[in-house]
Design a protein around this motif. Structure first.
Motif, PDB file in Angstrom:
ATOM      1  N   GLY A 126       0.802  -1.215   0.000  1.00  0.00           N
ATOM      2  CA  GLY A 126       0.000   0.000   0.000  1.00  0.00           C
ATOM      3  C   GLY A 126       0.828   1.254   0.000  1.00  0.00           C
ATOM      4  O   GLY A 126       1.993   1.244   0.403  1.00  0.00           O
ATOM      5  N   THR A 127       0.241   2.336  -0.475  1.00  0.00           N
ATOM      6  CA  THR A 127       0.907   3.624  -0.413  1.00  0.00           C
ATOM      7  C   THR A 127       0.936   4.107   1.029  1.00  0.00           C
ATOM      8  O   THR A 127       0.152   3.659   1.866  1.00  0.00           O
ATOM      9  N   PHE A 128       1.816   5.045   1.319  1.00  0.00           N
ATOM     10  CA  PHE A 128       2.111   5.428   2.699  1.00  0.00           C
ATOM     11  C   PHE A 128       0.867   5.897   3.444  1.00  0.00           C
ATOM     12  O   PHE A 128       0.596   5.459   4.568  1.00  0.00           O
ATOM     13  N   GLU A 129       0.092   6.785   2.831  1.00  0.00           N
ATOM     14  CA  GLU A 129      -1.056   7.357   3.552  1.00  0.00           C
ATOM     15  C   GLU A 129      -2.232   6.400   3.645  1.00  0.00           C
ATOM     16  O   GLU A 129      -3.145   6.621   4.444  1.00  0.00           O
ATOM     17  N   ALA A 130      -2.203   5.321   2.865  1.00  0.00           N
ATOM     18  CA  ALA A 130      -3.314   4.370   2.877  1.00  0.00           C
ATOM     19  C   ALA A 130      -3.208   3.352   4.007  1.00  0.00           C
ATOM     20  O   ALA A 130      -4.113   2.553   4.206  1.00  0.00           O
ATOM     21  N   VAL A 131      -2.113   3.388   4.746  1.00  0.00           N
ATOM     22  CA  VAL A 131      -1.865   2.414   5.819  1.00  0.00           C
ATOM     23  C   VAL A 131      -1.877   3.141   7.155  1.00  0.00           C
ATOM     24  O   VAL A 131      -1.306   4.231   7.296  1.00  0.00           O
ATOM     25  N   ASP A 132      -2.525   2.552   8.155  1.00  0.00           N
ATOM     26  CA  ASP A 132      -2.606   3.177   9.476  1.00  0.00           C
ATOM     27  C   ASP A 132      -1.214   3.311  10.091  1.00  0.00           C
ATOM     28  O   ASP A 132      -0.347   2.433   9.925  1.00  0.00           O
ATOM     29  N   TRP A 133      -0.994   4.397  10.836  1.00  0.00           N
ATOM     30  CA  TRP A 133       0.320   4.628  11.434  1.00  0.00           C
ATOM     31  C   TRP A 133       0.783   3.498  12.350  1.00  0.00           C
ATOM     32  O   TRP A 133       1.977   3.122  12.304  1.00  0.00           O
ATOM     33  N   PRO A 134      -0.058   2.913  13.201  1.00  0.00           N
ATOM     34  CA  PRO A 134       0.448   1.817  14.049  1.00  0.00           C
ATOM     35  C   PRO A 134       1.062   0.672  13.244  1.00  0.00           C
ATOM     36  O   PRO A 134       1.978   0.005  13.729  1.00  0.00           O
ATOM     37  N   VAL A 135       0.567   0.444  12.028  1.00  0.00           N
ATOM     38  CA  VAL A 135       1.153  -0.596  11.177  1.00  0.00           C
ATOM     39  C   VAL A 135       2.560  -0.194  10.754  1.00  0.00           C
ATOM     40  O   VAL A 135       3.502  -0.999  10.786  1.00  0.00           O
ATOM     41  N   HIS A 136       2.724   1.063  10.346  1.00  0.00           N
ATOM     42  CA  HIS A 136       4.062   1.555  10.002  1.00  0.00           C
ATOM     43  C   HIS A 136       4.994   1.518  11.212  1.00  0.00           C
ATOM     44  O   HIS A 136       6.170   1.150  11.102  1.00  0.00           O
ATOM     45  N   GLU A 137       4.468   1.900  12.362  1.00  0.00           N
ATOM     46  CA  GLU A 137       5.284   1.938  13.574  1.00  0.00           C
ATOM     47  C   GLU A 137       5.809   0.553  13.924  1.00  0.00           C
ATOM     48  O   GLU A 137       6.986   0.385  14.274  1.00  0.00           O
TER      49      GLU A 137
END
Length: 271
Positions: free
Chosen positions: A97-108
């Motif tokens: 997914g593109t960066f803004e399409a994924v929730d921040w806790p997933v990125h974290e």
């Protein structure tokens, strides 16, 4: 001099490159500590290595997305009197997914598993290696760390580039203390990685010569760290791609990356 039976800690050992590292090291006379989230798979692999190679294998399940996981893992090692000689920082995955399409806790969680946890493990285990005058650290990076970032999986290439630079500095700091550090950079590798990210069908469109087995990647990585190679890209095709990307203009390589991203990635863009 290495100990008679080095002790190797492998993260993400339940499948793919991690499991291949565990099998390779056990066959070479290492004892092992295996960690990942999937306990059943770890236990099955541990029993296989005990039966086939008479290795002493300790299973310490951990979720490296948990901020306390690395400290708890190292405390468990200390409690058992286990001194790690080889550290294989292999745990990893992709987030489609593109960066803004994924929730921040997933990125974290992704950043913690692929960047923070490897750095903390090195920080906690390196002093013992330096004191004993022997150690090997393999940070499993990727060819993605050498080529332009792509559309989708936004943090993946960035995390792998980080591991490459991290490994270079570590290698320079520790080369005279008997500790070899290598950033291992495979390309497309047969494993569960693309099944987990849901991109297996897309990946099947790639030609067969682009792929390597996990076993081949591991053999190259073992030989590279023993030679003292600081960065090792596996496979002739991948080394050619890395060299080509350095010669081509940035504008062209970014265009090419964008084009290929849409062919082989599940972008998961928000509507």
């Amino acid at each position: 001099m290495p100990p008679a039976r080095p002790l190797s800690l492998v993260t993400g050992a339940s499948a793919g490159i991690g499991a291949a590292f565990a099998r390779d090291l056990a066959a070479r006379g290492h004892d092992l500590v295996l960690t990942a989230r999937r306990v059943e798979r770890l236990e099955a692999l541990a029993q296989e290595l005990r039966d086939q190679h008479k290795a002493s294998v300790t299973v310490l399940p951990a979720d490296l997305a948990d901020p306390a996981a690395v400290l708890q893992l190292c405390e468990a090692l200390d409690a058992r009197g286990l001194r790690v000689d080889w550290l294989i920082n292999n745990a990893g995955y992709g987030v489609p997914g593109t960066f803004e399409a994924v929730d921040w806790p997933v990125h974290e969680a992704f950043i913690r598993v692929l960047m923070t946890a490897p750095a903390e493990l090195v920080w906690r285990l390196l002093p013992g290696m330096r004191e004993r005058g022997y150690g090997r650290i393999i940070n499993v990076a990727s060819l993605a760390g050498h080529v332009p970032g792509s559309v989708g999986h936004t943090l993946y290439a960035a995390s792998k580039a980080y591991l490459i630079k991290f490994s270079q500095s570590l290698a320079l700091e520790n080369r005279h203390r008997g500790v070899n550090v290598c950033a291992l950079c495979p390309g497309f590798t047969w494993s569960e990685f693309h099944d987990v990210t849901g991109t297996r069908q897309l990946m099947n469109n790639l030609p067969g010569f682009m792929w390597q087995s996990a076993e081949d990647v591991v053999r190259e990585g073992h030989d590279a760290v023993e030679r003292g190679d600081v960065v090792h890209v596996t496979g002739g095709v991948n080394r050619f791609i890395k060299a080509l990307m350095k010669l081509l203009p940035d504008r062209f390589t970014l265009w090419l990356s964008a084009k290929e991203s849409r062919r082989y990635r599940d972008l998961g863009e928000a509507s």
